[in-house]
Design an enzyme around this catalytic site. Sequence first.
Site, PDB file in Angstrom:
ATOM      1  N   GLY A   9     -40.393 -18.270  23.951  1.00  0.00           N
ATOM      2  CA  GLY A   9     -39.694 -18.692  22.904  1.00  0.00           C
ATOM      3  C   GLY A   9     -38.530 -19.222  22.394  1.00  0.00           C
ATOM      4  O   GLY A   9     -37.347 -19.405  22.132  1.00  0.00           O
ATOM      5  N   ALA A  10     -38.496 -20.233  23.904  1.00  0.00           N
ATOM      6  CA  ALA A  10     -37.207 -20.711  24.522  1.00  0.00           C
ATOM      7  C   ALA A  10     -36.728 -21.984  23.178  1.00  0.00           C
ATOM      8  O   ALA A  10     -35.203 -22.525  23.376  1.00  0.00           O
ATOM      9  CB  ALA A  10     -36.982 -21.745  25.376  1.00  0.00           C
ATOM     10  N   ASP A 150     -27.979  -3.198  20.072  1.00  0.00           N
ATOM     11  CA  ASP A 150     -27.419  -2.169  19.084  1.00  0.00           C
ATOM     12  C   ASP A 150     -26.440  -1.815  19.640  1.00  0.00           C
ATOM     13  O   ASP A 150     -25.185  -1.197  19.225  1.00  0.00           O
ATOM     14  CB  ASP A 150     -28.576  -1.092  18.908  1.00  0.00           C
ATOM     15  CG  ASP A 150     -29.899  -1.539  18.471  1.00  0.00           C
ATOM     16  OD1 ASP A 150     -30.607  -1.473  18.414  1.00  0.00           O
ATOM     17  OD2 ASP A 150     -29.587  -2.282  17.283  1.00  0.00           O
ATOM     18  N   ARG A 153     -23.362  -3.354  19.596  1.00  0.00           N
ATOM     19  CA  ARG A 153     -22.643  -3.326  17.889  1.00  0.00           C
ATOM     20  C   ARG A 153     -22.247  -2.112  18.122  1.00  0.00           C
ATOM     21  O   ARG A 153     -20.338  -2.245  17.829  1.00  0.00           O
ATOM     22  CB  ARG A 153     -24.151  -2.793  16.982  1.00  0.00           C
ATOM     23  CG  ARG A 153     -24.666  -4.687  16.416  1.00  0.00           C
ATOM     24  CD  ARG A 153     -25.809  -4.693  15.341  1.00  0.00           C
ATOM     25  NE  ARG A 153     -25.592  -6.129  15.034  1.00  0.00           N
ATOM     26  CZ  ARG A 153     -27.102  -6.155  15.069  1.00  0.00           C
ATOM     27  NH1 ARG A 153     -27.998  -5.767  14.990  1.00  0.00           N
ATOM     28  NH2 ARG A 153     -27.880  -7.686  14.769  1.00  0.00           N
ATOM     29  N   HIS A 177     -35.317   0.815  17.428  1.00  0.00           N
ATOM     30  CA  HIS A 177     -34.616  -0.578  17.476  1.00  0.00           C
ATOM     31  C   HIS A 177     -35.398  -0.919  16.180  1.00  0.00           C
ATOM     32  O   HIS A 177     -35.055  -2.286  15.716  1.00  0.00           O
ATOM     33  CB  HIS A 177     -35.021  -1.588  18.122  1.00  0.00           C
ATOM     34  CG  HIS A 177     -34.493  -3.169  17.988  1.00  0.00           C
ATOM     35  ND1 HIS A 177     -33.353  -3.278  17.903  1.00  0.00           N
ATOM     36  CD2 HIS A 177     -34.244  -4.597  18.109  1.00  0.00           C
ATOM     37  CE1 HIS A 177     -32.084  -4.226  18.576  1.00  0.00           C
ATOM     38  NE2 HIS A 177     -33.459  -4.709  17.968  1.00  0.00           N
TER      39      HIS A 177
END
Lengths: 317, 326
Positions: A9-10, A150, A153, A177
């Site tokens: 998915g680069a 997470d 953050r 997640h």
Amino acid sequence: MPFNVAVVGAAGGIGQPLSLLMKNNLMVKDLTLYDVVNTPGVAADLSHICTPSKVQGFLGDDIGSALKGRDIVIIPAGVPRKPGMTRDDLFNTNAGIVAKLAQACAEHCPDACFLIISNPVNSTVPIFAEVLKKAGVYNPKKLFGVTTLDIVRAKTFIAEMKGVEVGEVDVPVVGGHSGATIVPLLSQSGHTFTPEEVKTLTHRIQFGGDEVVQAKAGLGSATLSMAFAGAEFATAVMKGLAGEAGVKACTYIENSNITDAIPTSFFSSVVTLGREGVAEVHPMPTGINAFETDLLKTGIEQLTTNIQKAHEFVEKM
Amino acid sequence: MMSRTARRAFSSTAALNHKVAVLGAAGGIGQPLSLLMKNSTLTTDLTLYDIVNTPGVAADLSHICTPSKVQGFLGDDIGSALKGRDIVIIPAGVPRKPGMTRDDLFNTNAGIVAKLAQACAEHCPDACFLIISNPVNSTVPIFAEVLKKAGVYNPKKLFGVTTLDIVRAKTFIGEMKNEKEVSIPVVGGHSGATIVPLLSQSGHTFTPEEVKTLTHRIQFGGDEVVQAKAGLGSATLSMAYAGAQFAFSLMEAMNGKENVVECTFVESNVESTPYFSSPVLLGKNGVEEIRPVPATNDHEKELMKACITDLEKNIEKGIDFAAKLA
């Protein structure tokens, strides 16, 4: 040391900056980029950077070339949320993508560590596991749902609220997640909070992703901070593989210790990373408070549903 | 692990606060560049400016657990993005499509850069300005002329970022000679034949064929990426890397680190053109000392001749454009 890494998915919003951070990382010796479009261009771009790693781009059917010989496969592939969507709303599109990629991984690099970013992580990780199991190559110590953002953050929001250096803040975030499955254990952070602060912080950590989806007004979700977090976790995994001691991270993995308190087959805990991937899973801290116990209960209810959805999907495959 | 994009301030001097702005922060270079600046502890405050999307980019980056505060500004709000800045990095503008030279971007980007220069003159005249917007050979003179008109031009603080040419040179030589740490000056300007790699200074020996191949590859490395991206743009990630590396070098030098030398396109007396890229010693005031072009062999002297012919024209084009501005 150093390691062969693939980014699957680069060419996407997360994939490109993530690939940049991996190209800059001296622990990487060889970097392959795979996507359905555009990877030759991204690879040509990155290949000019004067760090030691070699980088190549692969497209479409050529996923085998991207995956062979890899120690680490990082997977941000899939579509991002639009305002109003939950991560679960992505399920229909992303479940199929992830299952297909898992099949290719089972075939071409079964012994690699797999770092899953594609949402909804709570479901895509169990899907990935089932595909690997079917192929007879599943190793639960090497399949990770990346929840690092997470924790990133949580650190940032606590530091802002308390006016402290963010580098000094550490806090475990467990569970899953997405939304209410994200369980920050503020009691373990070393800071004290009023009940109001706990409520505000907890909500902000749980819905930090929504904050960015809103701010981007339809143009996507967190890409740059996700690239940062993904690269941080990949570095931790590589340090563990290299034999460095004391490398800890929170990550969503198969739960090998089913209890009444934590009955789900997958759960994010604090783990020590090592040469085999997961070296040790740390038990829930004993000092968690009543508020956190409640969060856990709610989180686990939702997580159970997310995992069930994954199993149903795999059964129909 | 300290990646090369997270260099810390030199330990023997107190690190200064660095308030950095990225103009064009929502673009293909701007976004990854802003990420690299946010990741570095050299940055204490980061503002992102563009005509669209910066609030989203800033919200994204603001979650990263590094000390710098980050805010996004849009449209007319450029003053808020620029006030108090000591470093302004400018990747704003449009990129090339296959077949285009950097000069073909002039018509669009010259106006953008002039407008941004005006805002900088007004809101942060004492900042260091790092120009990435192409064609750098012309946009740097334009920027200077606008600052001069406003009476705030400081030639020690205006830099055309040519770092990607050095990065490419290091990579290509490294590949050819199987060498990890390469040092090489690349002088002149920042497009095609104005890029002059001084292979004779690299510590390696090359056959004439290798010199030809390498020189061409370094000069046209940008085209390589434009071709590979097939219309989707030019170098973004490697440009972000190079831009950040130059910004980090400058900030470290401003913090007191010694012997920080980078090739960069600045107002200069080393050659006959009013602007030229050669090795520059950076320091507290920006440019501390412009080093002359290192000794060149016959082939490189030829390259220099061709460089200066083109560079003169590019610079003049920039100055003429600025002269016609209101």
